[in-house]
Design a protein around this motif. Structure first.
Motif, PDB file in Angstrom:
ATOM      1  N   GLN A  48       0.804  -1.232   0.000  1.00 24.16           N
ATOM      2  CA  GLN A  48       0.000   0.000   0.000  1.00 24.16           C
ATOM      3  C   GLN A  48       0.835   1.279   0.000  1.00 24.16           C
ATOM      4  OE1 GLN A  48      -3.348  -0.260  -0.298  1.00 24.16           O
ATOM      5  NE2 GLN A  48      -2.955  -2.451  -0.432  1.00 24.16           N
ATOM      6  N   LEU A  49       2.122   1.184  -0.278  1.00 24.42           N
ATOM      7  CA  LEU A  49       2.965   2.379  -0.214  1.00 24.42           C
ATOM      8  C   LEU A  49       2.485   3.474  -1.153  1.00 24.42           C
ATOM      9  CD1 LEU A  49       5.520   3.695   0.981  1.00 24.42           C
ATOM     10  CD2 LEU A  49       6.802   2.727  -0.940  1.00 24.42           C
ATOM     11  N   GLU A  50       1.866   3.110  -2.274  1.00 23.80           N
ATOM     12  CA  GLU A  50       1.389   4.119  -3.219  1.00 23.80           C
ATOM     13  C   GLU A  50       0.241   4.945  -2.661  1.00 23.80           C
ATOM     14  OE1 GLU A  50      -1.277   1.557  -6.262  1.00 23.80           O
ATOM     15  OE2 GLU A  50       0.690   0.712  -5.790  1.00 23.80           O
ATOM     16  N   HIS A  51      -0.425   4.457  -1.599  1.00 26.27           N
ATOM     17  CA  HIS A  51      -1.526   5.210  -0.990  1.00 26.27           C
ATOM     18  C   HIS A  51      -0.952   6.408  -0.230  1.00 26.27           C
ATOM     19  CE1 HIS A  51      -5.019   6.281   1.372  1.00 26.27           C
ATOM     20  NE2 HIS A  51      -5.749   5.383   0.708  1.00 26.27           N
ATOM     21  N   PRO A  52      -1.478   7.610  -0.465  1.00 27.77           N
ATOM     22  CA  PRO A  52      -0.927   8.805   0.200  1.00 27.77           C
ATOM     23  C   PRO A  52      -0.873   8.698   1.719  1.00 27.77           C
ATOM     24  CG  PRO A  52      -2.390   9.456  -1.573  1.00 27.77           C
ATOM     25  CD  PRO A  52      -2.527   7.961  -1.445  1.00 27.77           C
ATOM     26  N   LEU A  53      -1.866   8.053   2.344  1.00 23.78           N
ATOM     27  CA  LEU A  53      -1.853   7.928   3.798  1.00 23.78           C
ATOM     28  C   LEU A  53      -0.608   7.205   4.278  1.00 23.78           C
ATOM     29  CD1 LEU A  53      -3.204   8.085   6.606  1.00 23.78           C
ATOM     30  CD2 LEU A  53      -4.340   5.911   6.072  1.00 23.78           C
ATOM     31  N   VAL A  54      -0.153   6.208   3.517  1.00 20.66           N
ATOM     32  CA  VAL A  54       0.991   5.395   3.929  1.00 20.66           C
ATOM     33  C   VAL A  54       2.296   6.161   3.752  1.00 20.66           C
ATOM     34  CG1 VAL A  54       2.235   3.237   3.556  1.00 20.66           C
ATOM     35  CG2 VAL A  54      -0.259   3.279   3.371  1.00 20.66           C
ATOM     36  N   ASP A 104       5.024   6.110  -8.566  1.00 24.27           N
ATOM     37  CA  ASP A 104       5.653   7.402  -8.863  1.00 24.27           C
ATOM     38  C   ASP A 104       5.316   8.465  -7.823  1.00 24.27           C
ATOM     39  OD1 ASP A 104       6.874   6.357 -11.071  1.00 24.27           O
ATOM     40  OD2 ASP A 104       5.470   7.230 -12.527  1.00 24.27           O
ATOM     41  N   GLY A 105       4.061   8.518  -7.377  1.00 27.15           N
ATOM     42  CA  GLY A 105       3.665   9.524  -6.397  1.00 27.15           C
ATOM     43  C   GLY A 105       4.383   9.356  -5.072  1.00 27.15           C
TER      44      GLY A 105
END
Length: 213
Positions: free
Chosen positions: A37-43, A82-83
């Motif tokens: 889940q690293l791509e999720h902004p919260l993480v 990328d984000g």
């Protein structure tokens, strides 16, 4: 050895400040394993805020990402990570296939006397994890060898799917000669180690696959 979520120091140490003239330890931060889940902004924003910034040694820390993902990452082609990579600004990034390091124990390896080690699937999972740790350590070593880069004194390793809700730092709350863990059973991957410990722990794959009776 700490087996809780906080360092074995008085509560007041959480708000400590380095003594005048004391230089913070040079620390390598490693995010290792399946990207999950690293791509999720919260993480990734929780990691940037509660780990990197909270540690309080910005000029003497470097972040290394060694991530497994189902999608290859190619130059000039957009990628789901990328984000997160742009937000974290790591020193080095490697994105490999999820099964990149999976292997069974080579013939002649002295397998532990435990039933699960006779299972090839378990061997692949274990050696895949140790292989990821070893590859991340090589990223650190290669960076150190480049001209002008000194050796890290401490190493922080964690999985890339943890959400931090409180500040991990400051750096002065942790002794430089102690191996801190998050405790047995929660979570399974959160270590702050002196360099000499990291050099041994993160090279486990080589140690295991070269052992014999």
């Amino acid at each position: 050895l700490d087996v809780g979520g906080e360092p074995c120091l008085p509560t007041s140490a959480r708000s400590c400040s380095p003594a005048h003239g004391v230089v913070a330890r040079k620390t390598a931060f490693l995010l290792v394993g399946a990207a999950r889940q690293l791509e999720h902004p919260l993480v990734h924003t929780s990691y940037a805020s509660h780990v990197l910034r909270a540690f309080g040694a910005h000029s003497r820390t470097q972040l290394f990402l060694h991530l497994g993902h189902e999608t290859p990452r190619r130059p000039g082609v957009s990628h789901p990570l990328d984000g997160a990579i742009a937000a974290l600004q790591p020193t080095r990034v490697e994105v490999v296939p999820l099964t990149h390091h999976a292997q069974t124990a080579p013939p002649g390896t002295c397998l532990p006397n435990e039933e699960r080690w006779s299972n090839a699937d378990y061997q692949r999972r274990a050696l895949q994890w140790w292989g990821s740790l070893g590859a991340a350590w090589m990223m650190v070593r290669n960076w150190e060898r480049e001209e002008g880069h000194g050796r890290f004194e401490s190493v922080f390793v964690s999985r890339p799917d943890l959400v931090f809700t409180d500040g991990f730092g400051p750096a002065c709350a942790y002794a430089g000669d102690v191996w801190y863990t998050a405790g047995i059973g929660s979570p399974d991957m959160l270590w702050l180690m002196p360099r000499r410990i990291a050099a041994a722990v993160l090279s486990t794959l080589h140690t295991f696959t070269t052992c014999s009776e």
